[in-house]
Design a protein around this motif. Structure first.
Motif, PDB file in Angstrom:
ATOM      1  N   GLN A 180       0.832  -1.205   0.000  1.00  0.00           N
ATOM      2  CA  GLN A 180       0.000   0.000   0.000  1.00  0.00           C
ATOM      3  C   GLN A 180       0.862   1.249   0.000  1.00  0.00           C
ATOM      4  OE1 GLN A 180      -2.838  -0.003   3.199  1.00  0.00           O
ATOM      5  NE2 GLN A 180      -4.281  -1.283   2.081  1.00  0.00           N
ATOM      6  N   ALA A 181       1.893   1.235   0.876  1.00  0.00           N
ATOM      7  CA  ALA A 181       2.793   2.390   0.934  1.00  0.00           C
ATOM      8  C   ALA A 181       3.462   2.606  -0.414  1.00  0.00           C
ATOM      9  CB  ALA A 181       3.838   2.201   2.029  1.00  0.00           C
ATOM     10  N   ALA A 182       3.881   1.505  -1.045  1.00  0.00           N
ATOM     11  CA  ALA A 182       4.540   1.611  -2.347  1.00  0.00           C
ATOM     12  C   ALA A 182       3.579   2.160  -3.391  1.00  0.00           C
ATOM     13  CB  ALA A 182       5.063   0.247  -2.776  1.00  0.00           C
ATOM     14  N   ALA A 183       2.319   1.712  -3.346  1.00  0.00           N
ATOM     15  CA  ALA A 183       1.324   2.192  -4.315  1.00  0.00           C
ATOM     16  C   ALA A 183       1.097   3.689  -4.131  1.00  0.00           C
ATOM     17  CB  ALA A 183       0.015   1.429  -4.143  1.00  0.00           C
ATOM     18  N   ILE A 184       1.045   4.135  -2.870  1.00  0.00           N
ATOM     19  CA  ILE A 184       0.822   5.556  -2.607  1.00  0.00           C
ATOM     20  C   ILE A 184       2.017   6.381  -3.068  1.00  0.00           C
ATOM     21  CG2 ILE A 184       0.549   7.262  -0.753  1.00  0.00           C
ATOM     22  CD1 ILE A 184      -1.117   5.036   0.688  1.00  0.00           C
ATOM     23  N   PHE A 185       3.216   5.841  -2.831  1.00  0.00           N
ATOM     24  CA  PHE A 185       4.429   6.521  -3.306  1.00  0.00           C
ATOM     25  C   PHE A 185       4.385   6.693  -4.819  1.00  0.00           C
ATOM     26  CE2 PHE A 185       8.667   6.300  -5.113  1.00  0.00           C
ATOM     27  CZ  PHE A 185       9.317   7.323  -4.436  1.00  0.00           C
ATOM     28  N   ARG A 186       4.066   5.605  -5.529  1.00  0.00           N
ATOM     29  CA  ARG A 186       4.018   5.663  -6.995  1.00  0.00           C
ATOM     30  C   ARG A 186       2.949   6.631  -7.480  1.00  0.00           C
ATOM     31  NH1 ARG A 186       4.971   0.169  -7.123  1.00  0.00           N
ATOM     32  NH2 ARG A 186       2.743  -0.241  -7.150  1.00  0.00           N
ATOM     33  N   LYS A 187       1.816   6.581  -6.816  1.00  0.00           N
ATOM     34  CA  LYS A 187       0.711   7.464  -7.197  1.00  0.00           C
ATOM     35  C   LYS A 187       1.119   8.925  -7.015  1.00  0.00           C
ATOM     36  CE  LYS A 187      -1.992   8.860  -4.355  1.00  0.00           C
ATOM     37  NZ  LYS A 187      -2.002  10.104  -3.597  1.00  0.00           N
ATOM     38  N   ASP A 188       1.749   9.237  -5.872  1.00  0.00           N
ATOM     39  CA  ASP A 188       2.178  10.619  -5.619  1.00  0.00           C
ATOM     40  C   ASP A 188       3.237  11.055  -6.621  1.00  0.00           C
ATOM     41  OD1 ASP A 188       0.474  11.195  -3.631  1.00  0.00           O
ATOM     42  OD2 ASP A 188       1.899  11.002  -1.978  1.00  0.00           O
ATOM     43  N   PHE A 189       4.087  10.127  -6.982  1.00  0.00           N
ATOM     44  CA  PHE A 189       5.130  10.422  -7.962  1.00  0.00           C
ATOM     45  C   PHE A 189       4.503  10.785  -9.310  1.00  0.00           C
ATOM     46  CE2 PHE A 189       8.566   9.366 -10.901  1.00  0.00           C
ATOM     47  CZ  PHE A 189       9.609  10.040 -10.288  1.00  0.00           C
ATOM     48  N   LEU A 190       3.531   9.971  -9.705  1.00  0.00           N
ATOM     49  CA  LEU A 190       2.830  10.203 -10.970  1.00  0.00           C
ATOM     50  C   LEU A 190       2.103  11.545 -10.942  1.00  0.00           C
ATOM     51  CD1 LEU A 190       2.348   8.723 -13.615  1.00  0.00           C
ATOM     52  CD2 LEU A 190       0.315   7.679 -12.610  1.00  0.00           C
ATOM     53  N   LEU A 191       1.404  11.801  -9.834  1.00  0.00           N
ATOM     54  CA  LEU A 191       0.703  13.080  -9.700  1.00  0.00           C
ATOM     55  C   LEU A 191       1.687  14.240  -9.697  1.00  0.00           C
ATOM     56  CD1 LEU A 191      -2.084  12.419  -7.036  1.00  0.00           C
ATOM     57  CD2 LEU A 191      -2.353  12.725  -9.483  1.00  0.00           C
ATOM     58  N   GLY A 192       2.840  14.027  -9.039  1.00  0.00           N
ATOM     59  CA  GLY A 192       3.858  15.067  -8.993  1.00  0.00           C
ATOM     60  C   GLY A 192       4.353  15.427 -10.383  1.00  0.00           C
ATOM     61  N   LEU A 193       4.482  14.420 -11.252  1.00  0.00           N
ATOM     62  CA  LEU A 193       4.912  14.666 -12.625  1.00  0.00           C
ATOM     63  C   LEU A 193       3.823  15.375 -13.426  1.00  0.00           C
ATOM     64  CD1 LEU A 193       6.728  11.358 -13.640  1.00  0.00           C
ATOM     65  CD2 LEU A 193       7.739  13.552 -13.029  1.00  0.00           C
ATOM     66  N   ARG A 194       2.576  14.975 -13.184  1.00  0.00           N
ATOM     67  CA  ARG A 194       1.476  15.570 -13.941  1.00  0.00           C
ATOM     68  C   ARG A 194       1.222  17.005 -13.515  1.00  0.00           C
ATOM     69  NH1 ARG A 194      -1.979  10.727 -15.104  1.00  0.00           N
ATOM     70  NH2 ARG A 194      -0.483   9.656 -16.419  1.00  0.00           N
ATOM     71  N   ARG A 195       1.211  17.190 -12.192  1.00  0.00           N
ATOM     72  CA  ARG A 195       0.911  18.526 -11.695  1.00  0.00           C
ATOM     73  C   ARG A 195       2.155  19.006 -10.985  1.00  0.00           C
ATOM     74  NH1 ARG A 195      -4.497  19.869  -8.372  1.00  0.00           N
ATOM     75  NH2 ARG A 195      -5.421  19.451 -10.393  1.00  0.00           N
ATOM     76  N   ARG A 196       2.946  19.782 -11.690  1.00  0.00           N
ATOM     77  CA  ARG A 196       4.291  20.087 -11.195  1.00  0.00           C
ATOM     78  C   ARG A 196       4.321  21.225 -10.192  1.00  0.00           C
ATOM     79  NH1 ARG A 196       3.799  19.844 -16.347  1.00  0.00           N
ATOM     80  NH2 ARG A 196       4.466  17.996 -17.468  1.00  0.00           N
ATOM     81  N   ALA A 197       3.173  21.780  -9.853  1.00  0.00           N
ATOM     82  CA  ALA A 197       3.149  23.025  -9.073  1.00  0.00           C
ATOM     83  C   ALA A 197       4.001  22.964  -7.810  1.00  0.00           C
ATOM     84  CB  ALA A 197       1.708  23.384  -8.718  1.00  0.00           C
ATOM     85  N   ALA A 198       3.758  21.962  -6.974  1.00  0.00           N
ATOM     86  CA  ALA A 198       4.447  21.911  -5.687  1.00  0.00           C
ATOM     87  C   ALA A 198       5.950  21.765  -5.895  1.00  0.00           C
ATOM     88  CB  ALA A 198       3.920  20.750  -4.848  1.00  0.00           C
ATOM     89  N   PHE A 199       6.294  20.906  -6.826  1.00  0.00           N
ATOM     90  CA  PHE A 199       7.699  20.631  -7.071  1.00  0.00           C
ATOM     91  C   PHE A 199       8.400  21.848  -7.672  1.00  0.00           C
ATOM     92  CE2 PHE A 199      11.189  18.148  -8.983  1.00  0.00           C
ATOM     93  CZ  PHE A 199      11.616  17.583  -7.800  1.00  0.00           C
TER      94      PHE A 199
END
Lengths: 195, 222, 192
Positions: free
Chosen positions: B10-29
């Motif tokens: 579950q933790a790994a899935a959430i990490f991957r999901k956040d990574f994907l979202l981070g790439l899509r929506r770059r605002a925070a980064f």
């Protein structure tokens, strides 16, 4: 009553510390308030833990009150300490380890109270601030370990020694302890009030 | 940490999901990287070509890291709460998995931040590092602590109605036991001076304590 | 016996009393329709039943059932992920292997499409939420106004899946739509 007696004792009976003058008597205010400021910090964390265990909002209330009192005491301790520091070391502030510790305490109290003010929902506020209180307590032992390695200290011992004594005068010591006990009782009374 | 209800996948899935979202929506980064760039350029420009001693440089570096991290990771839970997905996440994933998934992602973001920031910082301040491995070790332990404390505090500030500036105010006192040794060790790394291994150990131990505390305390936040 | 038991449950929001000494039993294998005016506590009833919120007094027991899945307006999906990415993510959190083509046919949604869920119509989002509901492991389904944004074909799919799921699960369906009540085995009208 006791407070009045101690104030009188400090003013009339305790001999001035040689080389520091009458104003140095502010130490009888400084040490007890600093003691209570630290005590209140742990009391606040203690009630925070109790709240998380039981979910009783009265514990959250106590934790918050202890933090509010602690904040007032830490400000008084810092102000009196700065005056004393000016008298003895010639500067209000020099990032001595204890000054740093007390400054960190101000920051933590300030952060805690800001957090409380920022969360409007009662349940969320209680949980969030209890968690923060416990988290902040963890930093204390580390700061006690780290700070002396980072900043050179001028605190207590040298000052009293410069007055030409290896140990404190018994009169001074007694008065200090009495004042600390008194301050603790004032804190206790304030905690009990409006319970 | 209660290992019984920690589910790594579950933790790994959430990490991957956040990574994907981070790439899509770059605002925070983007905000985090640009903040570090702006702050470094600002400092460097306003002080001109003056030469600094290693203590000041070390302090500047960590102040920039601290505030850039604040800008980047304060929204770890907030963006999901605002989008309404945090409730869904809490329904389907164990709290510990959420915490550690987010914490790993935060750590990865901070690692990316330092990879970006460090060369720029060293070039703009014309600074040579005598003990590069020491510097990397300090940064490694430093960002672990920032990630652990930052993730929990990001969860705390989610329920706050007034958020402006709250995150760094809460984070700073908690991370001081990391911040202070980090500055001293960074100075030693730059100048090549001897350093106290104990301080590095202290950072590592405090990291471990922060991670454990975050894990225990996070369970109470539901 | 798999069931959810309410024992003397009371709950109020501020001074507004929602439940007082509510006791009831909800058996698995049935669909319960929860009806009542706005503010009567339909959504709150669902949350109490799933132990998402705690009652002020009394107790809610869940016997022999674990894991909740839900379709409610509050539970959002990730707007920046595609339908397939959303579904895969939730399946990884808690689920069984899912065949995208098969699931796509079941809820009539194209999972090959790379459109992000944020660009979906509300009806399409609702279908995606159903797909997630059907794909994750759960013994309890909470459905809050599930058909509000669905067209006729969507409703048909939905009613079919509810009947299919009701065999082994406990389903709570809060609704204002009289048509939804046809799939329900029992109706609970709030306030009780």
């Amino acid at each position: 009553m006791l407070t009045a007696a101690i104030i009188a004792a400090v003013i009339f009976f305790v001999p001035p510390v040689k080389g520091l003058g009458d104003l140095a008597k502010i130490i009888f205010f400084h040490v007890p308030t600093a003691w209570v400021a630290v005590l209140a910090f742990f009391v606040s964390a203690f009630f925070a833990a109790k709240f998380l265990r039981t979910g009783e909002f009265s514990f959250d209330e106590l934790s918050a009150r202890s933090a509010r009192l602690g904040f007032i005491f830490v400000l008084m301790a810092t102000a009196s300490g700065a005056i004393f520091s000016k008298l003895t070391w010639g500067a209000y502030w020099n990032w001595d380890p204890r000054q740093t510790t007390i400054f960190v305490l101000i920051l933590i109290y300030g952060a805690y109270l800001t957090l409380r003010a920022a969360v409007t929902d009662e349940k969320a506020r209680a949980k969030v601030s209890a968690v923060y209180s416990l988290l902040s307590v963890l930093t204390v032992p580390f700061l006690v370990f780290i700070l002396p390695r980072m900043f050179f200290s001028l605190h207590p011992a040298p000052v009293i020694n410069s007055a030409g004594k290896l140990e404190m005068d018994t009169e001074i010591l007694t008065a200090l302890i009495a004042a600390a006990v008194d301050a603790t009782m004032i804190f206790y009374q304030l905690m009990k009030k409006r319970r | 940490m209660k290992l019984s209800n920690f589910r790594f996948e579950q933790a790994a899935a959430i990490f991957r999901k956040d990574f994907l979202l981070g790439l899509r929506r770059r605002a925070a980064f983007a905000a985090m990287l640009m903040f570090s760039l702006t702050a470094t350029a600002n400092l460097s420009l306003s002080i001109g070509g003056a030469i600094f001693d290693e203590n000041l440089l070390a302090a500047l570096l960590w102040v920039v890291i601290f505030f850039a991290a604040s800008a980047g990771i304060s929204g770890t839970f907030e963006t999901e709460a605002a989008a309404g997905t945090l409730a869904t996440l809490k329904l389907y994933a164990e709290p510990q998995a959420i915490l550690f998934g987010k914490m790993f992602f935060t750590l990865a973001s901070l690692a990316a931040l330092t990879v970006f920031l460090l060369p720029i910082f060293l070039i703009l301040f014309d600074c040579t590092v005598a003990q590069i491995w020491l510097l990397l070790a300090v940064i490694f332990f430093g960002i672990i602590g920032l990630a652990a404390a930052g993730t929990l505090i990001a969860a705390l500030t989610t329920s706050a109605s007034v958020k402006g500036g709250l995150f760094p105010i809460l984070l700073f006192p908690i991370t001081l036991p990391i911040f202070l040794p980090a500055i001293q060790l960074t100075a030693a790394a730059i100048s090549g001076a001897d350093f106290e291994t104990e301080l590095l150990m202290t950072m590592a131990i405090f990291d471990a304590i922060l991670i454990t505390a975050a894990s225990i305390l996070f369970d109470y936040l539901d | 016996m798999k069931k959810i038991v309410f024992e003397n449950v009371s709950l109020n929001f501020g001074r507004h009393e929602i439940f007082k000494n509510l006791s009831c039993e909800l058996d698995a294998g049935k669909v319960f329709g929860i009806i009542g005016k706005n503010g009567a506590g339909k959504s709150t009833f669902l949350k109490l039943a799933a132990q998402i919120i705690k009652p002020a007094a009394g107790e809610v027991k869940i016997l022999g059932l674990k894991n909740v899945a839900a379709v409610t307006p509050e539970l959002k999906i990730y707007d920046d992920l595609t339908a397939a990415e959303n579904l895969n993510f939730f399946v990884k959190l808690r689920g069984k292997a899912v065949n995208l083509a098969e699931m796509g046919a079941r809820v009539d949604l194209d999972f090959q499409n790379n459109t992000r869920a944020g660009d979906f119509s509300t009806g399409m989002k609702q279908r995606l939420k159903f797909a997630i509901l059907l794909s994750v492991d759960a013994d309890i389904w909470l459905l809050d106004e599930p058909t509000a944004n669905l067209d006729d074909s969507g409703r048909e799919i939905f009613y079919r899946e509810i009947r299919r799921g009701a065999v082994e699960k406990l389903i709570l369906l809060a609704t204002n739509d009289a048509a939804d009540l046809e799939v329900c085995d029992e109706i609970i009208k709030l306030p009780i």
